[in-house]
Scaffold this motif. Structure first.
Motif, mmCIF file in Angstrom:
data_model
loop_
_atom_site.group_PDB
_atom_site.id
_atom_site.type_symbol
_atom_site.label_atom_id
_atom_site.label_comp_id
_atom_site.label_asym_id
_atom_site.label_seq_id
_atom_site.Cartn_x
_atom_site.Cartn_y
_atom_site.Cartn_z
ATOM 1 N N PRO A 249 -5.233 -3.514 -10.670
ATOM 2 C CA PRO A 249 -4.411 -3.116 -9.534
ATOM 3 C C PRO A 249 -3.707 -1.603 -9.969
ATOM 4 N N ASP A 250 -3.384 -1.555 -11.311
ATOM 5 C CA ASP A 250 -2.863 -0.088 -11.730
ATOM 6 C C ASP A 250 -3.813 1.021 -11.305
ATOM 7 N N LEU A 251 -4.933 0.940 -11.494
ATOM 8 C CA LEU A 251 -5.931 2.058 -11.297
ATOM 9 C C LEU A 251 -5.621 2.737 -9.971
ATOM 10 N N LEU A 252 -5.307 1.829 -8.882
ATOM 11 C CA LEU A 252 -5.162 2.293 -7.595
ATOM 12 C C LEU A 252 -3.637 3.165 -7.256
ATOM 13 N N SER A 253 -2.860 2.752 -8.217
ATOM 14 C CA SER A 253 -1.335 3.405 -8.073
ATOM 15 C C SER A 253 -1.716 4.971 -8.322
ATOM 16 N N SER A 254 -2.458 5.196 -9.220
ATOM 17 C CA SER A 254 -2.251 6.543 -9.648
ATOM 18 C C SER A 254 -3.695 7.611 -9.141
ATOM 19 N N SER A 255 -4.418 6.883 -8.375
ATOM 20 C CA SER A 255 -5.439 7.514 -7.847
ATOM 21 C C SER A 255 -5.851 7.467 -6.123
ATOM 22 N N PRO A 256 -5.155 8.516 -5.754
ATOM 23 C CA PRO A 256 -5.263 8.480 -4.047
ATOM 24 C C PRO A 256 -6.923 8.565 -3.754
ATOM 25 N N SER A 257 -7.735 8.991 -4.508
ATOM 26 C CA SER A 257 -9.147 9.154 -4.036
ATOM 27 C C SER A 257 -9.781 7.857 -3.902
ATOM 28 N N ARG A 258 -9.449 6.832 -4.796
ATOM 29 C CA ARG A 258 -9.893 5.576 -4.811
ATOM 30 C C ARG A 258 -9.084 4.765 -3.593
ATOM 31 N N ARG A 259 -7.832 5.051 -3.299
ATOM 32 C CA ARG A 259 -7.328 4.353 -1.966
ATOM 33 C C ARG A 259 -7.972 5.135 -0.787
ATOM 34 N N ARG A 260 -8.347 6.216 -0.799
ATOM 35 C CA ARG A 260 -8.910 6.743 0.273
ATOM 36 C C ARG A 260 -10.380 6.316 0.569
ATOM 37 N N ARG A 261 -11.134 5.910 -0.547
ATOM 38 C CA ARG A 261 -12.420 5.375 -0.418
ATOM 39 C C ARG A 261 -12.276 3.940 0.155
ATOM 40 N N ILE A 262 -11.262 3.302 -0.457
ATOM 41 C CA ILE A 262 -10.924 1.673 -0.042
ATOM 42 C C ILE A 262 -10.489 1.643 1.648
ATOM 43 N N ALA A 263 -9.826 2.756 1.823
ATOM 44 C CA ALA A 263 -9.393 2.804 3.256
ATOM 45 C C ALA A 263 -10.537 2.990 4.235
ATOM 46 N N LYS A 264 -11.482 3.935 3.856
ATOM 47 C CA LYS A 264 -12.732 4.312 4.569
ATOM 48 C C LYS A 264 -13.293 3.092 4.689
ATOM 49 N N GLY A 265 -13.615 2.389 3.629
ATOM 50 C CA GLY A 265 -14.477 1.221 3.651
ATOM 51 C C GLY A 265 -14.098 0.233 4.574
ATOM 52 N N ALA A 266 -12.750 0.146 4.595
ATOM 53 C CA ALA A 266 -12.162 -1.562 5.260
ATOM 54 C C ALA A 266 -11.795 -0.962 6.753
ATOM 55 N N GLY A 267 -11.905 0.404 7.116
ATOM 56 C CA GLY A 267 -11.437 0.753 8.541
ATOM 57 C C GLY A 267 -10.186 1.017 8.775
ATOM 58 N N TYR A 268 -9.202 1.245 7.614
ATOM 59 C CA TYR A 268 -8.006 1.437 7.862
ATOM 60 C C TYR A 268 -7.425 2.695 7.219
ATOM 61 N N GLY A 269 -6.362 3.163 7.448
ATOM 62 C CA GLY A 269 -5.675 4.169 7.070
ATOM 63 C C GLY A 269 -5.474 4.434 5.530
ATOM 64 N N LEU A 270 -5.042 5.622 5.053
ATOM 65 C CA LEU A 270 -4.709 5.653 3.494
ATOM 66 C C LEU A 270 -3.412 4.999 3.406
ATOM 67 N N ASP A 271 -2.517 5.086 4.333
ATOM 68 C CA ASP A 271 -1.065 4.640 4.227
ATOM 69 C C ASP A 271 -1.115 3.230 4.192
ATOM 70 N N ASP A 272 -2.082 2.399 4.818
ATOM 71 C CA ASP A 272 -2.112 1.073 4.960
ATOM 72 C C ASP A 272 -2.586 0.596 3.571
ATOM 73 N N VAL A 273 -3.478 1.134 2.808
ATOM 74 C CA VAL A 273 -4.117 0.998 1.426
ATOM 75 C C VAL A 273 -2.873 0.902 0.514
ATOM 76 N N SER A 274 -2.113 2.276 0.717
ATOM 77 C CA SER A 274 -0.993 2.633 -0.381
ATOM 78 C C SER A 274 0.020 1.532 -0.320
ATOM 79 N N LYS A 275 0.324 1.189 0.982
ATOM 80 C CA LYS A 275 1.457 0.035 1.216
ATOM 81 C C LYS A 275 1.019 -1.277 0.600
ATOM 82 N N LEU A 276 -0.491 -1.782 0.801
ATOM 83 C CA LEU A 276 -0.782 -2.871 0.211
ATOM 84 C C LEU A 276 -0.535 -2.731 -1.337
#
Length: 490
Positions: A388-415
């Motif tokens: 999970p530490d990979l996601l803390s320092s990588s906005p691009s990874r979080r953005r890709r996950i948000a797009k794939g799940a159908g949620y916003g970047l803020d939702d993934v960041s909060k998760l």
């Protein structure tokens, strides 16, 4: 279940707060609240009268215990009386010395009898007891088909001769078949009626005389209130029952049936149905039910449900990961799926002391948040779930996950943020520290939705009786034992 009764009884404890001791003068108001609570829960009138009289006698005769407040002492007395009224101990299902054990199921139509038959078969299968279901309800449309479908679902064979055969002959041949095949237990599903009638009673009596069952279990709808107790007594007087199964105890029931059946009919409640799923059957323990009624939770049942779903080796492995802060998103997914296998989030929360006051709206929020989290985790790569530490320092990874799940970047960041906080908290708790904070997300719509009380919160946030009688917080030794059994993985 029992929310209204629990709220009413809590009002009774408040009448004694601030008092130095229990006296004839100050107990009357508390007893009046107890009486109202039981009557509103549709408990049998005679049971209410006897209950209140017993509580009054024991309360006035109780010795004052140093360090225990009057309201805590009163809770202890009410708890013990509830246990006594409901039967004091669990009465297990009989097992014959030579197989098969024969169980005859009886009840009115619409009580969930056929489903309860399958639930009981699954319960016995988990105890490594082989079972044969026998379908003798030839009157209700599709009753036999329903039992066959349920039997396939739980991998238990069903014996049936169609709708043209005589129910007594079906039962006789079913028992003979079980004996021939070396089956441990036969459960006979019988026909019900919309109301008690002579034909139904005569048929039940004939089946009973023919197969000589070791158990005759009456399936009773808990939502019928005190009428359930009268029904149990009527069946017992006519055919002789050995116990009852209360169904629909998870519904909008006021609890009167659970408190009346044993006292009025003289027969024990052996099992309770707590949901529509075929796994939703629990042995009835009066002491655990009393704790639920008083808002103290039911940790023992929760531990047993968890042990059914997770092995000790897996639990120890997960505990090690928690202690070393290696708990990852894959582990989180396993835990959420474990929760689903154990039942609804609401049902589980009600078993945890202090969490019984969570509203249905908050629980619904929690269910939604769990689904959102699962969708986002499923959009991660295997490497991201493991680290999970990979996601803390990588906005691009979080953005890709948000797009794939159908949620916003803020939702993934909060998760990700909530998960890191939760992992840190779990590590501290695993090392014996108890931070004065709630689980991440519980207070603000994170992983689980909002509104749950904080762990290690203020003294007055504890459920009634947790600090005094009955029990108190478990000792360090008990906590350690529970962790070994997988309790620490919830």
């Amino acid at each position: 279940m029992f929310e209204a009764l629990a709220d009413r009884l809590e009002g009774a404890w408040k009448k004694l707060r601030g008092q130095d001791k229990i006296s004839e003068a100050n107990i009357q108001e508390a007893l009046r609240e107890v009486r109202r609570a039981l009557l509103e829960a549709d408990v049998n009138l005679q049971v209410v009268k006897d209950f209140v009289a017993e509580v009054q006698e024991k309360a006035l005769g109780a010795e004052v215990i140093s360090g225990v407040r009057p309201d805590q002492q009163f809770i202890k007395i009410v708890h013990d009386q509830l246990v006594e009224v409901m039967g004091e101990t669990n009465v297990p299902l009989a097992e014959a010395e030579s197989a098969p054990t024969i169980v005859l199921m009886a009840g009115l139509q619409g009580t969930g009898k056929t489903t309860a038959t399958a639930k009981l078969a699954l319960h016995l299968r988990k105890q490594n007891r082989s079972t044969l279901l026998v379908a003798t309800d030839v009157y209700r449309p599709a009753a036999i088909d329903q039992l066959i479908t349920l039997g396939k679902q739980i991998n238990v064979p069903v014996f049936e001769l169609g709708t043209d055969a005589n129910p007594v002959e079906i039962a006789r041949q079913g028992v003979a078949k079980a004996r021939e095949d070396g089956i441990n237990t036969v459960i006979i599903d019988t026909a019900g009626r919309l109301q008690i009638d002579e034909d139904m009673m005569d048929e039940l009596a004939q089946i009973k005389d023919t197969v000589q069952p070791h158990e005759v279990l009456l399936v009773v709808d808990a939502m019928t209130g005190q009428e359930a107790a009268s029904l149990t007594r009527t069946f017992h007087d006519r055919i002789g029952i050995t116990g009852a199964i209360l169904t629909k105890l998870d519904g909008d029931t006021r609890g009167g049936a659970a408190l009346s059946v044993r006292q009025i009919s003289g027969q024990p409640i052996k099992f309770v149905g707590v949901g529509e799923k075929v796994e939703a059957l629990q042995p009835f323990y009066p002491d655990r039910m009393a704790s639920r009624i008083l808002g103290m939770g039911d940790v023992l049942t929760l531990v047993e449900k968890a042990q059914e779903e997770v092995g000790i080796a897996e639990a120890e492995k997960l505990q090690e990961k928690i202690l070393n802060a290696q708990f990852d998103f894959d582990d989180f997914l396993k835990q959420t799926r474990l929760l689903k296998a154990m039942g609804s989030l609401g049902g589980i929360m009600k078993m945890i002391p202090g969490l019984n006051k969570i509203s249905s709206e908050q629980l619904e929020q929690g269910e939604v948040q769990l689904k959102r989290a699962e969708a986002m985790i499923n959009s991660m790569t295997r490497e991201e779930r493991k680290n999970p530490d990979l996601l803390s320092s990588s906005p691009s990874r979080r953005r890709r996950i948000a797009k794939g799940a159908g949620y916003g970047l803020d939702d993934v960041s909060k998760l990700v943020s909530d998960f890191q906080k939760m992992r840190s908290l779990m590590q501290q708790m695993g090392q014996g520290q108890m931070p004065g904070m709630g689980l991440p997300g519980m207070g603000g719509g994170g992983l689980f939705g909002g509104g749950a009380p904080a762990m290690g919160g203020p003294r007055n946030a504890s459920p009634p009786g947790w600090r005094g009688y009955p029990g108190g917080p478990p000792s360090k030794k008990k906590k350690k034992d529970k962790k070994k059994k997988g309790f620490g993985t919830l």
